[in-house]
Motif scaffolding. Structure first.
Motif, PDB file in Angstrom:
ATOM      1  N   SER A 311      38.975  13.255 115.115  1.00 38.40           N
ATOM      2  CA  SER A 311      40.564  13.726 115.400  1.00 38.40           C
ATOM      3  C   SER A 311      41.463  13.251 114.179  1.00 38.40           C
ATOM      4  O   SER A 311      41.176  12.683 113.191  1.00 38.40           O
ATOM      5  CB  SER A 311      41.071  12.572 116.700  1.00 38.40           C
ATOM      6  OG  SER A 311      41.220  11.109 116.244  1.00 38.40           O
ATOM      7  N   SER A 312      42.690  13.797 114.086  1.00 42.89           N
ATOM      8  CA  SER A 312      43.510  13.670 113.132  1.00 42.89           C
ATOM      9  C   SER A 312      44.818  13.092 113.398  1.00 42.89           C
ATOM     10  O   SER A 312      45.165  12.995 114.566  1.00 42.89           O
ATOM     11  CB  SER A 312      43.448  15.004 112.565  1.00 42.89           C
ATOM     12  OG  SER A 312      44.024  15.884 113.365  1.00 42.89           O
ATOM     13  N   THR A 313      45.908  13.081 112.762  1.00 44.18           N
ATOM     14  CA  THR A 313      47.007  12.627 112.720  1.00 44.18           C
ATOM     15  C   THR A 313      47.997  13.577 112.208  1.00 44.18           C
ATOM     16  O   THR A 313      48.035  13.994 110.959  1.00 44.18           O
ATOM     17  CB  THR A 313      47.493  11.267 112.133  1.00 44.18           C
ATOM     18  OG1 THR A 313      46.726  10.317 112.403  1.00 44.18           O
ATOM     19  CG2 THR A 313      49.030  10.812 112.285  1.00 44.18           C
ATOM     20  N   ALA A 314      48.709  14.194 113.205  1.00 44.32           N
ATOM     21  CA  ALA A 314      49.640  15.517 112.737  1.00 44.32           C
ATOM     22  C   ALA A 314      50.925  15.243 112.973  1.00 44.32           C
ATOM     23  O   ALA A 314      51.405  14.344 113.877  1.00 44.32           O
ATOM     24  CB  ALA A 314      49.204  16.695 113.504  1.00 44.32           C
ATOM     25  N   VAL A 315      52.020  15.733 112.308  1.00 38.91           N
ATOM     26  CA  VAL A 315      53.398  15.903 112.311  1.00 38.91           C
ATOM     27  C   VAL A 315      53.991  17.152 112.998  1.00 38.91           C
ATOM     28  O   VAL A 315      53.358  18.273 112.580  1.00 38.91           O
ATOM     29  CB  VAL A 315      54.163  15.639 110.968  1.00 38.91           C
ATOM     30  CG1 VAL A 315      55.329  15.584 110.930  1.00 38.91           C
ATOM     31  CG2 VAL A 315      53.474  14.443 110.431  1.00 38.91           C
ATOM     32  N   THR A 316      54.658  16.895 114.065  1.00 34.32           N
ATOM     33  CA  THR A 316      55.204  17.991 114.640  1.00 34.32           C
ATOM     34  C   THR A 316      56.395  18.782 114.037  1.00 34.32           C
ATOM     35  O   THR A 316      57.116  18.072 113.293  1.00 34.32           O
ATOM     36  CB  THR A 316      55.680  17.917 116.226  1.00 34.32           C
ATOM     37  OG1 THR A 316      56.853  16.906 116.094  1.00 34.32           O
ATOM     38  CG2 THR A 316      54.496  16.997 116.853  1.00 34.32           C
ATOM     39  N   THR A 317      56.422  20.132 114.342  1.00 36.46           N
ATOM     40  CA  THR A 317      57.609  20.827 113.765  1.00 36.46           C
ATOM     41  C   THR A 317      58.980  20.255 114.371  1.00 36.46           C
ATOM     42  O   THR A 317      60.125  20.530 113.967  1.00 36.46           O
ATOM     43  CB  THR A 317      57.542  22.242 114.195  1.00 36.46           C
ATOM     44  OG1 THR A 317      56.982  22.546 115.680  1.00 36.46           O
ATOM     45  CG2 THR A 317      56.226  22.736 113.321  1.00 36.46           C
ATOM     46  N   ASP A 318      58.786  19.534 115.767  1.00 36.45           N
ATOM     47  CA  ASP A 318      59.993  19.330 116.148  1.00 36.45           C
ATOM     48  C   ASP A 318      60.762  17.846 115.615  1.00 36.45           C
ATOM     49  O   ASP A 318      61.850  17.595 115.913  1.00 36.45           O
ATOM     50  CB  ASP A 318      59.616  18.777 117.888  1.00 36.45           C
ATOM     51  CG  ASP A 318      59.738  19.992 118.691  1.00 36.45           C
ATOM     52  OD1 ASP A 318      60.009  21.091 118.199  1.00 36.45           O
ATOM     53  OD2 ASP A 318      58.966  19.901 119.813  1.00 36.45           O
ATOM     54  N   SER A 319      59.798  17.176 114.772  1.00 35.25           N
ATOM     55  CA  SER A 319      60.206  15.859 114.021  1.00 35.25           C
ATOM     56  C   SER A 319      61.388  16.297 113.297  1.00 35.25           C
ATOM     57  O   SER A 319      61.457  17.110 112.265  1.00 35.25           O
ATOM     58  CB  SER A 319      59.328  15.426 113.479  1.00 35.25           C
ATOM     59  OG  SER A 319      59.487  14.307 112.588  1.00 35.25           O
ATOM     60  N   ASP A 320      62.453  15.604 113.051  1.00 32.13           N
ATOM     61  CA  ASP A 320      63.503  15.381 112.211  1.00 32.13           C
ATOM     62  C   ASP A 320      63.117  14.864 111.070  1.00 32.13           C
ATOM     63  O   ASP A 320      64.040  14.600 110.112  1.00 32.13           O
ATOM     64  CB  ASP A 320      64.636  14.995 112.636  1.00 32.13           C
ATOM     65  CG  ASP A 320      65.384  15.827 113.939  1.00 32.13           C
ATOM     66  OD1 ASP A 320      65.363  16.961 113.790  1.00 32.13           O
ATOM     67  OD2 ASP A 320      65.939  15.296 114.846  1.00 32.13           O
ATOM     68  N   HIS A 321      62.054  14.076 110.857  1.00 35.84           N
ATOM     69  CA  HIS A 321      61.758  13.241 109.856  1.00 35.84           C
ATOM     70  C   HIS A 321      60.121  13.456 109.499  1.00 35.84           C
ATOM     71  O   HIS A 321      59.511  12.348 109.428  1.00 35.84           O
ATOM     72  CB  HIS A 321      61.945  11.692 110.340  1.00 35.84           C
ATOM     73  CG  HIS A 321      63.041  11.530 110.850  1.00 35.84           C
ATOM     74  ND1 HIS A 321      64.369  11.284 110.150  1.00 35.84           N
ATOM     75  CD2 HIS A 321      63.582  11.254 112.200  1.00 35.84           C
ATOM     76  CE1 HIS A 321      65.307  11.080 111.020  1.00 35.84           C
ATOM     77  NE2 HIS A 321      65.025  11.172 112.136  1.00 35.84           N
ATOM     78  N   ARG A 322      60.021  14.772 109.050  1.00 35.29           N
ATOM     79  CA  ARG A 322      58.646  15.041 108.677  1.00 35.29           C
ATOM     80  C   ARG A 322      58.070  14.338 107.703  1.00 35.29           C
ATOM     81  O   ARG A 322      56.804  14.019 107.505  1.00 35.29           O
ATOM     82  CB  ARG A 322      58.578  16.436 108.489  1.00 35.29           C
ATOM     83  CG  ARG A 322      58.613  17.227 109.912  1.00 35.29           C
ATOM     84  CD  ARG A 322      58.617  18.887 109.432  1.00 35.29           C
ATOM     85  NE  ARG A 322      59.301  19.502 110.700  1.00 35.29           N
ATOM     86  CZ  ARG A 322      59.721  20.926 110.281  1.00 35.29           C
ATOM     87  NH1 ARG A 322      59.336  21.591 109.404  1.00 35.29           N
ATOM     88  NH2 ARG A 322      60.720  21.442 111.213  1.00 35.29           N
ATOM     89  N   GLU A 323      58.765  14.175 106.607  1.00 33.19           N
ATOM     90  CA  GLU A 323      58.347  13.389 105.451  1.00 33.19           C
ATOM     91  C   GLU A 323      58.008  11.699 105.663  1.00 33.19           C
ATOM     92  O   GLU A 323      57.170  11.312 105.277  1.00 33.19           O
ATOM     93  CB  GLU A 323      59.487  13.480 104.139  1.00 33.19           C
ATOM     94  CG  GLU A 323      58.867  12.838 102.896  1.00 33.19           C
ATOM     95  CD  GLU A 323      59.978  12.784 101.775  1.00 33.19           C
ATOM     96  OE1 GLU A 323      61.030  13.577 101.922  1.00 33.19           O
ATOM     97  OE2 GLU A 323      60.037  12.026 100.827  1.00 33.19           O
TER      98      GLU A 323
END
Length: 439
Positions: A311-323
């Motif tokens: 598995s992996s760790t992903a950042v969602t497009t809903d996040s306001d804090h992607r960085e």
């Protein structure tokens, strides 16, 4: 965000399937995030046991320094979590970070649920085997997740019983078949192993090793190659062994299967690096009697393995804090302390190559204390993992596999017919979703 060919493909397909509202969501994926300054709070959906203790290290260390706090929300794994993420995303309320199996990434990307974080994490690419990193890019110049754990496939066998029956550890699949027949002749009540259809990941990994590319693209269309030459070779091989009775055909993970392993009725198992944990539970009386070797090859000149799990760790497009979320994802899967804690608390085998021989992996698994070089050998095998090719409806293909191959294994009937069914049902579902499929 780089607007790649694959990205255009999946976005246009989703637009057909979900309508104009999705187009609006697709636009948001390029918005960036981190619009706010000051302390940041992130939410992380994960199923890994003990993840809260690992995240504590972040919150009390790097996270405290950078004013980025992560809160863990435990979730179910598999399709249940994928569905929950997509449901939350449609409402614009997906968490900042999610744990995602590699085969789920295309589904999440095609629904525009995952952000491209190539700008934040591309410099850690060298910490992972090429075949592992490729699974998070989907073959594009985007990066949709940071690899966390992997499941390189291996061959496990009862060292004592192989010696008792004068069997050699098979280096090729041809030798594997010969070994199965030799054992059946010497001990008719025993089987080398079983073909099981209740975990699709096993067959997918075997096909991957053989060179299968189940989902690719052709222009703006998906191309499904489940019934390709490589996979037919794998299906015919295992179907032939089942039909002639050279191996067993009972499913895995049942009381009967546990008993077969624990009593020595089954003397080998094609599995992955996580097998010691399963054997500890399924076959406790056989501790110290097993050994691990590379997966047999289709020819003596090859050195490749497939992948079963990970598995992996992903950042969602809903996040306001992607960085900020990407910083945490990178730390979680590349920092030595984090990976050590993940191994200790979550029992994972790290995707990061630098962690595969350190800390918890300096000694063999307790169940394999008789094989001191277990993890040294595992790390070498992991580097031979071949690239995979996942698509947006892996769940449908996996369900079709369980049904079609489950019946074929039980009835000892044609595995090729089951493979054609899997191909046809996967294509039909893609078209039903609105994707264009190359014929």
């Amino acid at each position: 965000m780089p607007y790649t060919k694959r990205r255009r493909l999946v976005t246009s397909a989703v637009a057909v399937a979900l309508g104009a509202s999705t187009l609006a969501a697709c636009g948001s994926s390029d918005d960036g995030g981190d619009a706010q300054s000051g302390p940041v709070s992130l939410t992380y959906w994960t199923w890994t046991p003990g993840m809260d203790k690992v995240v504590d290290l972040w919150n009390k260390g790097p996270g405290k320094e950078q004013q980025i706090t992560v809160t863990v929300k435990k979730q179910a794994s598999g399709d249940t979590l994928v569905t929950k993420i997509l449901t939350a995303h449609k409402a614009g309320q997906a968490p900042d970070l999610v744990q995602a199996e590699y085969q789920a990434l295309p589904t999440l990307v095609s629904n525009d649920a995952l952000a491209d974080i190539s700008g934040e994490v591309d410099d850690v690419k060298g910490k992972f085997a090429d075949g592992v990193w490729q699974q998070t890019t989907l073959g594009t110049d985007a990066v949709y997740a940071v690899p966390q754990d992997i499941g390189p496939m291996m061959f496990y066998y009862r060292e004592d019983l192989f010696e008792q029956y004068g069997l050699d550890v098979p280096a090729t699949w041809e030798e594997f078949a010969r070994t199965a027949r030799e054992l059946k002749k010497a001990a008719p009540d025993k089987d080398l192993t079983t073909f099981s259809a209740n975990d699709s990941g096993l067959f997918a990994g075997l096909a991957q090793q053989a060179g299968a590319r189940w989902w690719t693209t052709e222009g703006q269309k998906w191309k499904v190659g489940i019934d390709d030459e490589a996979t037919r070779k794998v299906a015919d091989f295992w179907g032939g062994l089942v039909e002639e009775g050279a191996i067993d055909n009972q499913p895995m993970y049942t009381p009967a299967w546990n008993k077969a392993l624990n009593t020595g009725k089954h003397i080998a198992w094609v599995s992955a690096v996580w097998a010691p944990g399963t054997l500890t539970t399924a076959a406790p009386d056989t501790k110290g009697k097993w050994a691990m070797a590379p997966l047999p090859q289709w020819s003596g000149s090859e050195n490749r393995t497939g992948s079963w799990g990970g598995s992996s760790t992903a950042v969602t497009t809903d996040s306001d804090h992607r960085e900020a979320a990407a910083k945490f994802a990178e730390w979680l899967n590349t920092d030595a302390d984090a990976l050590g804690a993940l191994a200790k608390e979550g029992g994972i085998y790290p995707a990061s190559t630098s962690a595969q021989l350190s800390g918890a992996f300096a000694q063999p698994p307790e169940f394999f204390a008789n094989q001191p070089d277990f993890y040294t050998k595992a790390a070498v095998i992991a580097k031979t993992t071949t690239p995979s090719a996942w698509g947006p409806n892996v769940n449908v293909a996996y369900t079709s596999f369980k049904d079609a191959f489950g019946a074929a294994a039980k009835n000892k009937s044609d595995f090729s017919a089951a493979l054609r069914t899997m191909q046809e049902e996967t294509v039909a579902d893609l078209e039903k979703q609105g994707f264009e499929v190359a014929r």
